[in-house]
Structure formats: C-alpha cells, structure tokens
Design an enzyme around this catalytic site. Structure first.
Site, PDB file in Angstrom:
ATOM      1  CB  CYS A 183      -1.051  -0.063   1.187  1.00 34.17           C
ATOM      2  SG  CYS A 183      -2.294   1.086   1.000  1.00 34.17           S
ATOM      3  CD  GLU A 204      -1.328  -6.766   5.157  1.00 33.32           C
ATOM      4  OE1 GLU A 204      -1.213  -6.853   3.925  1.00 33.32           O
ATOM      5  OE2 GLU A 204      -1.453  -5.494   5.506  1.00 33.32           O
ATOM      6  CG  HIS A 207      -3.361  -3.691   3.206  1.00 32.77           C
ATOM      7  ND1 HIS A 207      -2.426  -3.267   3.960  1.00 32.77           N
ATOM      8  CD2 HIS A 207      -4.146  -2.426   2.824  1.00 32.77           C
ATOM      9  CE1 HIS A 207      -2.365  -1.911   4.076  1.00 32.77           C
ATOM     10  NE2 HIS A 207      -3.298  -1.370   3.320  1.00 32.77           N
TER      11      HIS A 207
HETATM   12  N1  GLN Z   1      -1.701   6.587   3.034  1.00 34.14           N
HETATM   13  C1  GLN Z   1      -1.819   5.945   1.857  1.00 34.14           C
HETATM   14  C2  GLN Z   1      -3.259   6.102   1.130  1.00 34.14           C
HETATM   15  O1  GLN Z   1      -4.183   6.595   1.901  1.00 34.14           O
HETATM   16  C3  GLN Z   1      -1.517   4.477   1.993  1.00 34.14           C
HETATM   17  C4  GLN Z   1      -2.621   3.963   2.815  1.00 34.14           C
HETATM   18  C5  GLN Z   1      -2.177   2.454   3.417  1.00 34.14           C
HETATM   19  O2  GLN Z   1      -1.036   2.192   3.455  1.00 34.14           O
HETATM   20  N2  GLN Z   1      -3.148   1.955   3.885  1.00 34.14           N
HETATM   21  O3  GLN Z   1      -3.480   5.888  -0.089  1.00 34.14           O
END
Ligand code: GLN
Length: 535
Positions: free
Chosen positions: A384, A512, A510
C-alpha cells in the site's frame, strides 16, 4: 428437521488483553469443520467502526471483503474459522445508537419513551438474529468486548442474558475467560480474581457453563476444584488458557482438556474428531531448517499490534517453508533523523517489508531503505503506502524527477507521481470513505506478480485514498518500472515491480488480510523464498 441453532457466548473478566478473541476463535476452529460457525463481536465503544481510530490505541484496523473496517479480532476469526466475515458481524455501540436514532426519527417507537431496556437491548438481539438468519448459521459465536463490570458492556451482557430465554437453555453455552495469576513470592495459582469476576457475571444473571482461566501454567486440579465450588461450575468445565508461543496451538490444548465433549453435552452437538492440517504445519514451525531475518520498516513499530496481520502472514510462510523468521522492527523516523544508518540497519537482513502507512513521518527514512534494497538486490515487498513510496523512490532516483513525491506528503511537489484518486478529491468526511475492501486486479503476462499468484486475475483487500498518478504510468513504464497489476475499470496501478532485481514488488492492496495458515499470501511467500535464496 434441522437442529436448533446454537449460541456460544464468550465474555471476559478481571483484565483486558487475556485473549478473548483467540479463545473464542479456538472454540470456533474446533467446530468449524462440521458446522457453519458465524462469529460476531460486540464492542462497547461509540465509534461506528475502528476505521477512524489510531492504530496505537486500537491496534490494526482489519478490512473485510465487503470493505467493512472492523476490530482486529476478525483477523483471528477469519483465519481460525477459515471464513470471510462481513461488516455487520462487528456490532459497536456506535452502530446500535445510529440505528436507535434513525428508528426514533422515523417514528418507529410510536410515541414511546426510548430506553436502554428494552429498546437498545432489543436492537442488539435483532442484529444478532438478522446475522444468524442471513448467514444460515448453525452456531453463532458471540464475543462480548471488554470486561464484565465495565459500564460499556452491560447492555450487551443483558442482551446475552435475555437471549437464553428466547433460544432455550439447551441452545446456549456461556464461556467466561478469566485470569489466574501466580504472584511472585506466593508461587501458587490464585482463584480469587476468577471468583470475583464470575460473581459479577452472575449478578447480571448469567451463570457460566465453561470457565477458561488464563494462566502461565496448566491449572491444577486443586485450583479447578476451588473455582468449581465457588463459581457453580463442574471441574470438567474448567479449562486452562495457557500462555503459549503460538496461539494456533490453543484449539488443540483446549481439545485435549476435553472442551469438545463439554460443548457436546450442553448443546447436544456431536463433533467428530478430524485430521486437522494445522497440526503438521504447527509441527513444521517447531522444527525449522533455516533462519532468515525480515525487516519491517514502519512507523508504529513499538506497538507491534499495528502490524498484527503481517506478523501472522510471515508465520504462515514459516510453516510452509520451514524457515524460522526473525522479525526486525525498524523505526524509519530514526533513519531520517540520522540516528541510524541504512547500511547498518540492513546488515544481516535477508528481506524487507515496507508496510502500509499514513502521513509524512518516517517517509524519507522509508525511501532510503527502498533505494538501498533496489540498488543492492535485497528482496523487498511494499504494501500500500509501501508501493506508493517505491514509485516515489523510482521516480526520484531512476527517472530523475527531482523531489518527486506523493501529494499526501508534499501537496506542492512538482512531480506528483502519487496523488489522490479522483473520486477522493471531493471527500472530506473521514469515516469509511477510503477505497475499501476487495477489488480485482488483472496481472500482466510474464510478470513476477503473475508467477507468484499463478493466475491472471486476483482479488485482494484495499484501504487507501491515493494512487499512482495515471499521468505518469507510461513514463514509469518506459523507465523500467513494470506496472504489473491493474484495476482495469479505472486504470489503477495495483502492483509494480522492477525486472532486473531478484524480488522487488509493491502492491496497492493488503494481501496480509487474506492470508491463512493453510494458504499463505503468495506475495509474502515469494518474499520469504527470495530471502531464503539470498541467504
Ligand atoms: N496513505 C496511503 C493512502 O491513503 C496509503 C494507505 C495505506 O497504506 N493503507 O493511499
């Protein structure tokens, strides 16, 4: 005729943090191969969901396929029951009161005074009933958050008491988790906290059927006898919630102590003993053949609960590769403050994870780590925010776009290679407004992503507002950053990778969150294998 639906209610006493979620999930695990077990968690707080809570205070926010942001205990439920949960499985007082208010405004209460009892308690029971019906549950496994005696959980406890009258005593099993300390100096298991907490529960009209005493040692027959006589529970129904190195062992410990037959006796649920694949995998963990070190370069590394699912996933990978994984938590703020040097930090590290994150703190440190991994062929998985920063690093150091950045960190950057998604630009409210839940990515032929997933399309869960800026896709590709996964409908970059590197891959999702002991997340498994090869 279909047998009556069963209810297992798990409450907790004495102190928080005893592992009620794990205890409940462990019971669920033992039943889930033969019955449809549907977990619910009842949280006492007034937030609608934990999505707006600080991970330092609340631990990881778990995201479901349907986009629901829920308590991290749902990670345990999904993994232990091998199921996918839904947003409504996590009831909060925030949701309950939202509903009460809507009903009252609609006039559903027909002029009546709206009260905690019966109205609030009725809404709680109604939500449980609806979930049970919708999911065709054989067994509803309900965890009451908090500790008996907390004002916050009293309405839930009352609802659980009333449930017995509605579903019949023979269809409900109350499990109470308490704490059995062994004070230093005394060196003896003590039952008083359990007695007092069961007293609190009985005062609220609930007599537990099963007591699990969390303890650093197996409960002795003396202590079980004492708890039995004070709490009105048979000694055979008292179990040890033993401190263990791996919580996946708990179902088997409870099983060996006889919990399945007690559940069967009370609920009339025959449970066959099955050959559980977890046993072999857990035994692999106890007999590693190799050791590797994976560094997690993040921001809340002091509170490892904020990366709970990542730790779980690495454990799943360990069980399949027989590699013991040492995790090294690196606080990247210390790199940017010059307190640590990247080369030193990565000394002896076989693979790196740059996890999800928000805001600018620690970002320059993460960028240094990513650069070092790219230049020194160290396997890296970016998740992410990790993917977004891999793109920033690549733009700066390979494409030579000076001070390229994500607009989350630098809103005025001349090269916004990561920017807010179009549909996010007008949004100001914080709750449940990110791009949340499962989305499908198309994986490019010949890519590492395609090889690891062994599939052309893949569905993973998301939680973000920013994306790789589409204006730069072509430019990045031309400079050697393969955008190997795409959400075709909106042309969003889902995965990026660099070809001339043993393992350098980022995912906007994600993975995970969907990893299971029997089926580890492919990208993590790839990272672990690459790290093993490096070593
Ligand atoms: N801050 C980033 C976004 O909002 C990544 C978010 C995250 O890692 N869950 O896109």
């Amino acid at each position: 005729m279909r047998p009556a639906r069963k209810y297992i209610i798990v409450t907790g006493g004495v102190i928080s943090g005893l592992g009620k979620g794990i205890a409940a999930a462990s019971i669920g695990h033992l039943l889930s191969s033969q019955y449809k077990v549907v977990p619910m968690k009842l949280d006492g707080y007034l937030n609608v969901d934990p999505g707006t809570m600080n991970p330092i205070e609340h631990g990881e926010v778990f995201v479901l396929d349907d986009g629901g942001e829920v308590d991290m205990d749902f990670g345990h439920y999904e993994r232990f029951l091998n199921t996918n949960c839904k947003f409504e499985h996590n009831l909060t007082m925030g949701k309950v009161f939202e509903e009460i208010r809507a009903k009252e405004r609609r006039g559903d209460y027909l002029g009546k005074t709206v009260q905690f009892i019966p109205h609030v308690v009725d809404v709680i029971k109604e939500k449980i009933r609806m979930t049970a019906e919708k999911e065709h549950a054989d067994i509803m496994l309900i965890e009451v958050g908090g500790t008996v005696g907390d004002m916050e959980s009293d309405l839930y406890i009352e609802a659980m008491r009333q449930l017995q009258d509605e579903v019949g005593e023979e269809n409900i099993l109350y499990v109470h988790l308490t704490y059995v300390p062994i004070p230093a100096g005394v060196q003896e298991q003590k039952s008083k906290p359990t007695q007092q907490s069961v007293y609190e529960l009985r005062r609220r009209g609930i007599q537990p059927d099963v007591i699990i005493g969390r303890c650093s040692e197996t409960l002795t027959s003396e202590i079980k006898g004492k708890i039995a006589s004070f709490c009105g529970v048979d000694t055979k129904s008292i179990f040890t919630g033993l401190d263990v190195d791996n919580v996946y062992k708990i179902p088997f410990l409870l099983e060996e102590e006889g919990i399945v037959s007690i559940i069967n006796q009370k609920l009339g649920l025959p449970v066959k003993s099955v050959d559980d694949p977890w046993r072999q995998l857990l035994s692999n963990l106890d007999h590693p053949e190799k050791e590797i070190t994976i560094a997690l370069c993040g921001k809340y590394t002091s509170l490892t609960d904020s990366y709970a699912s990542i730790k779980e996933t690495l454990m799943h990978c360990s069980a399949h590769t027989k590699a013991k994984i040492q995790m090294k938590f690196i606080e990247t703020t210390e790199i940017e403050q010059g307190k640590m040097n990247v080369a030193e930090v990565l000394q002896g590290v076989d693979g790196v994870i740059v996890p999800g994150g928000f805001g600018s703190r620690g970002v320059e440190g993460k960028l240094e780590v990513i650069k070092s991994c790219r230049e020194n062929s160290i396997p890296l998985l970016g998740i992410c925010f990790g993917l977004q920063l891999m793109v920033v690093e690549f733009a700066r150091n390979v494409c030579l776009l000076e001070k390229a950045n994500t607009t989350e960190v630098d809103p005025d950057t001349a090269h916004p290679v990561v920017d807010l998604m179009t549909e996010q630009k007008a949004i100001t409210a914080k709750g449940a407004t990110m791009r949340l839940g499962a989305y499908i990515s198309y994986l490019r032929e010949g890519s590492l992503a395609r090889k690891l997933y062994d599939s052309e399309i893949v569905s993973e869960r998301h939680r973000h507002r920013y994306e790789v800026n589409q204006r730069y896709h072509q430019f990045l590709l031309e400079n050697g950053l393969n955008i190997s996964g795409l959400y075709l409908e909106k042309n969003l970059a889902e995965l990026v990778e660099v070809k001339e590197h043993p393992f350098f891959i980022g995912t906007q999702a994600h993975p995970e969150l969907k990893s299971r002991l029997s089926a580890p997340a492919p990208l993590f498994l790839g990272l672990v294998r690459a790290a093993m090869e490096k070593r």
